[in-house]
Structure formats: C-alpha cells, structure tokens
Design an enzyme around this catalytic site. Structure first.
Site, PDB file in Angstrom:
ATOM      1  N   GLN A 244      -5.733  -4.498   9.668  1.00  0.00           N
ATOM      2  CA  GLN A 244      -5.488  -3.630  10.033  1.00  0.00           C
ATOM      3  C   GLN A 244      -4.267  -4.045  10.656  1.00  0.00           C
ATOM      4  O   GLN A 244      -3.399  -5.270  10.581  1.00  0.00           O
ATOM      5  CB  GLN A 244      -6.051  -3.084  12.013  1.00  0.00           C
ATOM      6  CG  GLN A 244      -4.925  -2.305  12.245  1.00  0.00           C
ATOM      7  CD  GLN A 244      -4.843  -0.775  11.586  1.00  0.00           C
ATOM      8  OE1 GLN A 244      -3.658  -0.498  10.640  1.00  0.00           O
ATOM      9  NE2 GLN A 244      -4.940   0.394  11.280  1.00  0.00           N
TER      10      GLN A 244
ATOM     11  N   GLU B 128       0.928  -0.999   0.445  1.00  0.00           N
ATOM     12  CA  GLU B 128       0.235  -0.415   0.468  1.00  0.00           C
ATOM     13  C   GLU B 128       0.774   1.842   0.072  1.00  0.00           C
ATOM     14  O   GLU B 128       1.898   1.220   0.639  1.00  0.00           O
ATOM     15  CB  GLU B 128      -0.619   0.095   1.465  1.00  0.00           C
ATOM     16  CG  GLU B 128      -1.418   1.107   1.695  1.00  0.00           C
ATOM     17  CD  GLU B 128      -2.573   1.050   2.507  1.00  0.00           C
ATOM     18  OE1 GLU B 128      -3.254  -0.277   2.987  1.00  0.00           O
ATOM     19  OE2 GLU B 128      -2.299   1.826   3.876  1.00  0.00           O
TER      20      GLU B 128
END
Ligand code: FAD
Length: 317
Positions: A210, A19
């Site tokens: 997460q 990411e």
C-alpha cells in the site's frame, strides 16, 4: 515474463512500474493511452491494471428509483491485452474476490491464460460503497489467501469440478498486497503480517505495498516480514500527493499516516498547483532513499494522471 524473472534479470537494478485505472464506462481508451504514452520512455517491464468493485446505481423510471448493480470501470483484462500488444509490455490484471464467484474467477483466469498473461495480482477487494465491511460474494472467496490458492491450484492443473483427465497447467506468477501501516481491519501489524505470510505460504510470489509517505514504515515492515520468514520481493508502492484534500482522503481511505513535515509544508502551499509540485518533491525524496536501499522495483500509483509520475521518473529511470 514473470515479475520475479524481471527482477532477477535486472540484476540488482531497481525497476520502474506503475498502476493504471480503467476509464469509466463509456469513455474512450485513447485517454488511457495518452496517460501511458509519456511513461513508456522509462521502460516499465510491467504495468498493473486495477479492477473496481461493482456498485449500486439508481435509475429513475416513472417517478420510481430502480436499483441496478454495475461495474463503472469495466475492462481490466481487455485493457491488459490491448496494452500488452500496443506497447509490448507485461500487464498485470488485478483479480478480486469481491464481486466474483469462484466459477467466474476461473473464467477470468482462463482468459488470462489464453491471452498469455504471466502475472496476476490477487486481492480481496474493498467493501462495496454501501457496505461498512467486506461481504464475500455468494460462491466467492472471503480472503485473498483463498484466491491465491485457487490460482495456485490452476498452476497445478487443478480446475473447479475436476472434469478433465489431463488438464493444462497454468503458470501464473502471483502478487499480493502488503500494508506497512497495517490493513485497516487488522487488529495489529504483527497479526496482519501473519496473514501476509499465509498468502505467501499459499503460493504468492511477490508483494506490492500500500502507499506510504514515510519510508521508515516500509523499511520496518520489510524487516519484520523477513524476520517472520517472508522471503519474496516486497515492492514499495508510492503515490505523489496531488491536492490538499489528500491530507484527509488518503488517511481515511487507506488507513495511513502522513508525516507532520509534509502536512506542515502543504499548509504553506497557496493552491493545489503548489501542492502537486510539493507532492512530486516528496516522492522524489522517497524514491532517492528507496533506490539507495536497492529495492527491486518502485511501483507508482498513477490514479489516472501521469504528469507527476513522469516528473519523478525522468530524474531516476
Ligand atoms: P486480505 O489479504 O484478504 O486481507 C484483508 C483483511 O483480512 C486484513 O485485515 C487481513 O489481516 C485479514 N485477514 C486475512 N486473512 C484472514 C483470515 N483467514 N481470517 C481473518 N482475517 C484475515 N482494491 C480493489 O478493489 N481493486 C484493486 O485493483 C486493488 N488494487 C490494490 C493494489 C495494491 C498494491 C493494494 C495494496 C491494494 C489494492 N486494493 C485494490 C485494495 C484491497 O483490495 C483492499 O485493501 C482490501 O481491503 C484488502 O485486500 P487484501 O487482498 O489485502 O485482503
């Protein structure tokens, strides 16, 4: 190609993905390419591009402070398009509830459709910096599940206001966030998992977690999710610890625990260079165990610097 299709095509082989964060407003996109270039040899099938919340800035004018709202890291969809055509890789824009009305969201979704983007990550977004809790934008969504429904509607050809007789259907694959240590605002992990199930029931096709530093938390989370009937892929998110300050920042910002063994090891590091090397070692250990568990994809949070991700990826991908 959709994330779920990449996973199916890999036939049990764990994929590598990461990411990236758009550069700050006014900076050149080249610095982004310089960070991505070293990771492309590991053949990520897709790259996620985050979206940041808008924030207040104060501009001094004639001795008075003028308050303006701005987005300091704009360009998510534009970056997705540029990476897609530069590297021939699927890109996944993060679409937020916060800061967007449903109308503005539809506008972004139509852009994504025209650009040939196949996957979207649907997120609520955090509270703005000055807010204690998330406040929905006027005319926008309160929870990620509502955004998932809007995207799901578009996939059925249902646009806002129902103006067309034969609307084109979108075909987005939808990712959502999951929290192995529960979301910071959730009263309990089972309650948070129930919310995750609602997002999947509303049309989410996969989950990205997460960050976590203890793999057992992820394994327990996946088991609990499966028992609850969540069957979509649950992609683990890994972030290598990079500076000693992360011991305070990461639990505070992401509401997670750092294992005592890692805390003790950081205390023996003489500087942040040593912490960065330790963070790589720890992430290598996590990666090894996740690969053994045959997870579909390992998603690395690069946070703007890729040298540590490269050190990890070159051992396994
Ligand atoms: P939701 O799923 O809406 O959940 C938020 C909270 O509300 C949870 O506590 C949940 O249990 C609760 N809840 C959900 N539905 C209901 C309901 N109907 N009633 C009551 N409570 C409910 N943030 C960014 O700003 N930009 C990014 O690009 C970004 N990327 C991310 C990528 C990943 C992989 C992850 C894990 C997080 C990312 N975030 C990003 C952070 C995310 O926006 C925050 O964690 C945010 O606070 C919650 O988003 P969500 O989509 O999980 O929200």
């Amino acid at each position: 190609m959709k994330v779920t299709e990449h996973i199916a095509k890999a036939n049990g082989k764990t994929l590598f993905s990461f990411e990236i964060i758009p550069p700050k407003k006014g900076h050149n996109i080249q610095q982004l390419y310089d960070n991505i270039d070293p990771l492309m040899e590991f053949k990520p099938p897709f790259i996620d591009v985050t979206t940041s919340r808008e924030e207040y800035i104060y501009i001094e004018r004639n001795g008075l402070l003028d308050r303006k709202v701005t987005r300091m890291r704009p360009g998510t969809v534009g970056i997705c398009a540029s990476l897609r055509y530069k590297y021939n890789v699927d890109t996944i824009p993060h679409i937020l509830c916060g800061g967007f009305s449903k109308e503005e969201t539809e506008y972004v979704l139509v852009d994504c459709q025209y650009l040939g983007i196949d996957n979207l990550m649907a997120l609520r977004g955090d509270a703005m910096k000055h807010q204690r809790f998330f406040e929905p934008t006027k005319g926008g969504h309160e929870y990620a599940v509502d955004l998932v429904k809007q995207i799901g509607d578009l996939n059925k050809g249902i646009y806002l206001h129902d103006l067309m007789e034969t609307p084109t259907k979108a075909d987005f694959c939808i990712g959502v966030a999951g929290y192995p240590e529960k979301h910071m605002e959730s009263p309990s992990l089972p309650s948070d998992l129930k919310r995750l199930k609602e997002k999947v029931d509303a049309g989410a096709n996969y989950v990205v977690t997460q960050m976590f530093f203890d793999n057992q938390k992820y394994f327990k989370f996946v088991k609990a999710a499966r028992e609850m009937g969540i069957t979509v892929p649950i992609i683990p998110g890994i972030k290598p610890l990079a500076v000693s300050k992360h011991l305070q920042i990461l639990p505070h910002v992401f509401s997670l625990d750092i294992p005592q063994e890692l805390i003790d090891s950081v205390s023996h590091c003489k500087d942040d260079k040593a912490v960065r090397a330790l963070g790589i070692e720890w992430a290598i250990h996590q990666t090894k165990e996740l690969l053994k568990a045959k997870v579909p994809v390992i998603h690395y949070y690069s946070m703007g610097k890729s040298d540590n991700i490269k050190s990890i990826a070159k051992q396994f991908f």
